[in-house]
Design a protein around this motif. Structure first.
Motif, PDB file in Angstrom:
ATOM      1  N   LYS A 243      49.401  62.597  36.442  1.00 23.15           N
ATOM      2  CA  LYS A 243      48.172  63.290  35.927  1.00 23.15           C
ATOM      3  C   LYS A 243      47.600  64.213  37.202  1.00 23.15           C
ATOM      4  O   LYS A 243      47.516  63.846  38.259  1.00 23.15           O
ATOM      5  CB  LYS A 243      47.103  62.249  35.458  1.00 23.15           C
ATOM      6  CG  LYS A 243      47.409  61.589  34.288  1.00 23.15           C
ATOM      7  CD  LYS A 243      46.311  60.812  33.903  1.00 23.15           C
ATOM      8  CE  LYS A 243      46.661  59.807  32.635  1.00 23.15           C
ATOM      9  NZ  LYS A 243      45.305  59.087  32.134  1.00 23.15           N
ATOM     10  N   THR A 245      44.908  68.122  37.985  1.00 23.06           N
ATOM     11  CA  THR A 245      43.988  68.891  37.402  1.00 23.06           C
ATOM     12  C   THR A 245      44.290  70.284  38.008  1.00 23.06           C
ATOM     13  O   THR A 245      44.580  70.308  39.166  1.00 23.06           O
ATOM     14  CB  THR A 245      42.434  68.493  37.529  1.00 23.06           C
ATOM     15  OG1 THR A 245      42.292  68.172  38.974  1.00 23.06           O
ATOM     16  CG2 THR A 245      42.313  67.209  36.638  1.00 23.06           C
ATOM     17  N   LYS A 308      43.944  74.303  27.284  1.00 19.32           N
ATOM     18  CA  LYS A 308      42.980  73.189  27.989  1.00 19.32           C
ATOM     19  C   LYS A 308      43.783  72.111  28.686  1.00 19.32           C
ATOM     20  O   LYS A 308      43.126  71.565  29.514  1.00 19.32           O
ATOM     21  CB  LYS A 308      42.141  72.820  26.983  1.00 19.32           C
ATOM     22  CG  LYS A 308      41.029  73.797  26.447  1.00 19.32           C
ATOM     23  CD  LYS A 308      40.001  73.403  25.462  1.00 19.32           C
ATOM     24  CE  LYS A 308      39.111  74.359  25.139  1.00 19.32           C
ATOM     25  NZ  LYS A 308      39.898  75.508  24.432  1.00 19.32           N
ATOM     26  N   LYS A 309      45.005  71.674  28.177  1.00 21.88           N
ATOM     27  CA  LYS A 309      45.656  70.575  28.704  1.00 21.88           C
ATOM     28  C   LYS A 309      47.306  70.775  28.266  1.00 21.88           C
ATOM     29  O   LYS A 309      47.607  71.453  27.330  1.00 21.88           O
ATOM     30  CB  LYS A 309      45.440  69.208  28.018  1.00 21.88           C
ATOM     31  CG  LYS A 309      46.247  68.028  28.610  1.00 21.88           C
ATOM     32  CD  LYS A 309      45.926  66.788  27.717  1.00 21.88           C
ATOM     33  CE  LYS A 309      44.609  66.507  27.913  1.00 21.88           C
ATOM     34  NZ  LYS A 309      44.415  65.009  27.471  1.00 21.88           N
ATOM     35  N   VAL A 330      48.740  67.962  32.820  1.00 18.79           N
ATOM     36  CA  VAL A 330      48.008  68.786  33.808  1.00 18.79           C
ATOM     37  C   VAL A 330      46.570  69.277  32.949  1.00 18.79           C
ATOM     38  O   VAL A 330      46.818  69.794  31.805  1.00 18.79           O
ATOM     39  CB  VAL A 330      48.392  69.993  34.180  1.00 18.79           C
ATOM     40  CG1 VAL A 330      47.682  70.897  34.918  1.00 18.79           C
ATOM     41  CG2 VAL A 330      49.751  69.638  34.961  1.00 18.79           C
ATOM     42  N   GLU A 331      45.534  68.639  33.238  1.00 22.38           N
ATOM     43  CA  GLU A 331      44.066  69.083  32.659  1.00 22.38           C
ATOM     44  C   GLU A 331      43.809  70.465  33.395  1.00 22.38           C
ATOM     45  O   GLU A 331      43.558  70.414  34.625  1.00 22.38           O
ATOM     46  CB  GLU A 331      43.296  68.013  32.701  1.00 22.38           C
ATOM     47  CG  GLU A 331      41.845  68.141  31.989  1.00 22.38           C
ATOM     48  CD  GLU A 331      40.988  66.978  32.005  1.00 22.38           C
ATOM     49  OE1 GLU A 331      39.945  67.132  31.711  1.00 22.38           O
ATOM     50  OE2 GLU A 331      41.459  66.137  32.636  1.00 22.38           O
ATOM     51  N   ILE A 333      40.628  72.806  34.307  1.00 21.94           N
ATOM     52  CA  ILE A 333      39.282  72.900  34.413  1.00 21.94           C
ATOM     53  C   ILE A 333      38.751  74.023  33.978  1.00 21.94           C
ATOM     54  O   ILE A 333      39.186  75.299  34.737  1.00 21.94           O
ATOM     55  CB  ILE A 333      38.763  72.333  35.766  1.00 21.94           C
ATOM     56  CG1 ILE A 333      39.416  70.921  35.746  1.00 21.94           C
ATOM     57  CG2 ILE A 333      37.240  72.298  35.853  1.00 21.94           C
ATOM     58  CD1 ILE A 333      39.242  70.355  37.307  1.00 21.94           C
TER      59      ILE A 333
END
Length: 854
Positions: A243, A245, A308-309, A330-331, A333
């Motif tokens: 995970k 960001t 967004k993701k 991958v989120e 932001i």
């Protein structure tokens, strides 16, 4: 034959040379690396030569080498080392190593050959070409496998050269030595025990090469053995899912995360390569994966508003094709990277200036693609207080007026609407609306002055431009188009347009006629300026045009009156004192200012030095006492001149009688009569007739007869008419403008007749001076009055005694008023008719009350 001859010649040359040279040969052996100056051998002793012979024979060394290694000391007869000698540099691998030189002596010539042998010294250590030998050996290599190690180099020769190799440790390998055909020795390793990479992935061995010198020299090299793995293990990820960001709009190359897989193998079997698997959309354009390290970084634009993701599948494979898989989530932001967008839904680009407050100008919408606080938008107007923004729906705004608009103050607005989000930092965008204010006819034309004053010289030419009025209208276009006109007024009974005209476009005032200052002194008009609006607006201004005087009028003599039918004379008693007032010349000039300033001058007199005239007042006074020698009849010519430029003048003749009694005066009347010009026009025609002589002679006679007939008919008309009393100049005459030569109030007494054949004014003069007037109609042929009657008349509130002279035939009378005391300054004479009732009526019309006595 030629070839044999040449051989004989060479043979003879060698015999001759042998006789000339005494030859000797010697050989020396020395070790290399001797110091400079070290002795090689005693040359003189070895050849049996004296030292003197060496000096006298100039012994010297001759060599073909560039470097002279040996030097000759002639004073001692020995050879010494002149330069360091390196056997390896001089001979290399050749053994034995030597070089030759010749020593020459002169007188007689001697040549001695010397050979120097260089002996080897163990001055070199065996060396390997590489400092480290790297070998890659698979763990699956078979026992007995050979691995060549190469050879060391030692420049020395003989026992000083390379002799042996030594390997340490020898747990997995043994060493074997071999010699090449050229005698060079080399070594090789032989595998005697299997390798295990997982146990010992690297082995470090030392190979030593030794020579046979004393002391012994040796050189070493490190053998680095890398045990190559056999592909017997698959890669394994340390996580099943990763995970991470990332900020949107992160720059290219920004590190996101690193995936990691391990393989128990090594080398090519343990080399893992990473790759994306089953990518969807544009993920390959957004992210970059390092195939060797597993590092994932930003490769392109990442937009939160689009993605967004992201879920990314990763594979790890070794060189043998074995592999493992994982995924990376991958989120993205959100970043406040989008400015608000303003969309104009409705807009009126023009608005009338009389629009009420609250009129809608535009409807607009503001949006921001960001989310949360980054997407919350507010709108405002910058630097304009005449408009406000209203919002009734989310992100919808209305632009309305907040004040009265005035096109004349500001005809166009640049309204800037700014939309700002709530992000950090705040982003904003602006849009400018151009709003024009249309004109309304709300402004009347305005003159720069409400009252104008100008002047124009009299006797101007018609059409002269006098003045220009100007009005401006702050409106626009047709509403600001100004036209000029005059208000309809009357000036002296005539419309103003008969005097002044105006150009409706330019406002220029023109004179319609030629002005006469004596007729009109000023003109005041009202000018109206009107715009072209609907309904039209207008404003007024007053223009006062002052007529400026020119000296265009000559002075006019009011008294004494010059007539052709009667004679007026002033009586001066012989007993008059110096300064006695004889009479006063009264003249006026209808001009004004300095053009009406009059001066009096005595031009001609009968008796010089007896009379003088006042320069300013026109009074004729005696300068000296009257003597008996002075003639009774005196004629004075007075010039009246104004002060204009150029000046104008008039002349008047004054008759004066010097006498003490009335009969004495009457005796002189006949003479005066002959002096009077009976007809001025006749004189003019006579002068004209003399100029043209014969051509106008007959015409002159006709004119004279015509004049006589005209005068006879005119007298008959006056005799038959019953006309009222018409004064020559009005009583209590006053200058209207106050700028002439007369006072504001001046009284005169008038004597007129309505039935006399000669209706002439006999005098016009002030009531305070004495005048003697005689008419031939009241006299007989001898000049004596026929009848005298006495009566009293009340004139100007004063009672006087008068003498009435009458004529039966003519029917007219003369009244000389005077006090009983016979005052020298007697009042003037009145002319009356013979009918007493009619005379009384005439006197009452002049506001005088008369009492008659028969």
């Amino acid at each position: 034959m030629s070839h044999q001859n040449r051989q004989w010649q060479v043979f003879l040359f060698l015999i001759l040379n042998f006789r000339l040279f005494n030859c000797g040969q010697i050989r020396y052996s020395i070790p290399e690396e001797m110091n400079t100056g070290s002795p090689v051998g005693n040359f003189a002793d070895d050849l049996g030569l004296e030292l003197t012979r060496l000096r006298v024979g100039r012994a010297r060394i001759v060599t073909e080498e560039n470097i002279q290694y040996i030097d000759l000391k002639t004073d001692k007869g020995i050879l010494v080392v002149n330069e360091r000698i390196d056997r390896e540099g001089l001979c290399g691998e050749i053994s034995p190593c030597s070089f030759s030189l010749e020593i020459i002596l002169e007188n007689p010539l001697e040549l001695h050959h010397v050979t120097i042998e260089i002996l080897d010294v163990n001055d070199h250590t065996p060396t390997f070409q590489k400092k480290e030998i790297k070998l890659e050996i698979s763990e699956s290599a078979a026992i007995g496998s050979r691995f060549l190690l190469g050879s060391a180099e030692d420049p020395d020769v003989g026992v000083n050269a390379l002799q042996n190799y030594i390997l340490y440790p020898t747990e997995n390998f043994i060493l074997k030595q071999h010699s090449r055909p050229d005698g060079v020795k080399y070594a090789e390793m032989v595998l005697q025990k299997p390798l295990d990479r997982e146990e010992h992935p690297h082995l470090s061995l030392t190979l030593t090469a030794v020579d046979g010198g004393n002391p012994q020299r040796s050189g070493t090299v490190i053998i680095d053995v890398t045990v190559l793995d056999a592909n017997d293990n698959a890669p394994v990820f340390n996580q099943t899912a990763y995970k991470a960001t990332v900020m949107e709009n992160a720059p290219k190359g920004t590190h996101i995360t690193t995936v990691n897989a391990t393989d128990a193998d090594s080398g090519s079997n343990g080399l893992i390569l990473y790759s994306f698997a089953n990518l969807k959309g544009n993920i390959a354009e957004m992210f970059y994966l390092d195939v060797n390290t597993g590092a994932i970084s930003v490769a392109g634009e990442i937009d939160f508003e689009k993605t967004k993701k992201c879920e990314i599948s990763i594979e790890a494979k070794d060189q043998g094709g074995l592999g493992d898989s994982s995924k990376v989530i991958v989120e993205v932001i959100d970043v406040n990277d989008n400015s608000p967008v303003i969309n104009i839904m409705s807009f009126s680009s023009s608005i009338p200036e009389d629009s009420p407050i609250g009129t809608t100008i535009a409807i607009l919408n503001a949006k921001d693609l960001d989310s949360g606080e980054n997407g919350r938008v507010s709108c405002a107007i910058s630097q304009n207080s005449d408009f406000i923004m209203k919002s009734s729906l989310l992100n919808y705004y209305t632009l309305v007026t907040d004040a009265r608009l005035d096109r004349e103050s500001l005809s166009e607005y640049q309204i800037t609407i700014t939309a700002t989000d709530s992000g950090s930092p705040r982003l904003s965008s602006a849009k400018t609306l151009s709003l024009k204010v249309s004109d309304v006819n709300d402004n009347a034309p305005v003159f720069d002055k409400s009252f104008y004053s100008t002047s124009v010289m009299e006797n101007n030419s018609p059409g002269l431009s006098i003045f220009t009025v100007s009005a401006t209208d702050s409106d626009w276009n047709q509403n600001a188009r100004v036209s000029y006109m005059m208000e309809e007024t009357n000036i002296r009974g005539a419309p103003v347009s008969a005097y002044i005209s105006i150009n409706s476009e330019t406002g220029v005032l023109y004179a319609v006629r030629s002005f006469d200052y004596e007729d009109i002194k000023s003109i005041r008009i009202q000018v109206k300026a009107q715009d072209g609006g609907s309904p039209p607006l207008h404003s007024n201004a007053t223009v006062n045009i002052v007529i400026q005087d020119q000296n265009d009028n000559a002075p006019q003599v009011l008294y004494p009156v010059q007539t052709g039918g009667s004679l007026v004379a002033e009586m001066v008693p012989r007993s008059a004192d110096v300064g006695y007032l004889v009479t006063k010349v009264v003249a006026v000039d209808v001009d004004s200012g300095q053009n009406a300033w009059l001066s009096y001058k005595l031009l001609k007199t009968t008796e010089r030095g007896l009379f003088d005239v006042g320069l300013q007042n026109g009074e004729i006074r005696t300068v000296r006492q009257v003597s008996d020698k002075d003639p009774v009849k005196q004629k004075l010519t007075v010039v009246v001149e104004d002060n204009g430029h150029p000046s104008r003048s008039a002349t008047v003749s004054v008759n004066v009688v010097v006498a003490d009694s009335f009969p004495e005066v009457l005796s002189e009347f006949t003479d005066f009569t002959h002096d009077v010009d009976y007809n001025d026009n006749l004189t003019f025609y006579l002068v004209l007739a003399l100029a043209v002589v014969s051509f106008l002679f007959i015409s002159s006679l006709i004119i004279m007869i015509s004049v006589k007939i005209y005068r006879w008919r005119k007298s008959r008309l006056y005799y038959q008419a019953n006309l009222p009393v018409i004064p020559y100049y009005p009583p209590q005459y006053a200058d209207a403008g106050g700028t002439g030569t007369l006072q504001h109030m001046y009284n005169y007494e008038v004597c007129m007749t309505t039935d006399s054949r000669r209706s002439d004014c006999k005098f016009v003069r002030p009531s305070s001076q004495s005048v003697l007037m005689v008419d031939r109609s009241v006299m007989d042929e001898s000049g004596s009055p026929e009848k005298v009657r006495k009566f009293y008349v009340l004139s100007n509130l004063t009672v006087h005694v008068g003498v009435l002279l009458t004529s039966v035939n003519e029917g007219c009378c003369w009244l000389r008023s005077g006090a009983p005391e016979r005052n020298a300054a007697a009042p003037p004479i009145l002319r009356l008719c013979s009918n007493q009732s009619e005379a009384k009526e005439r006197l009452e019309k002049t506001q005088n009350v008369a009492a008659f006595e028969s």
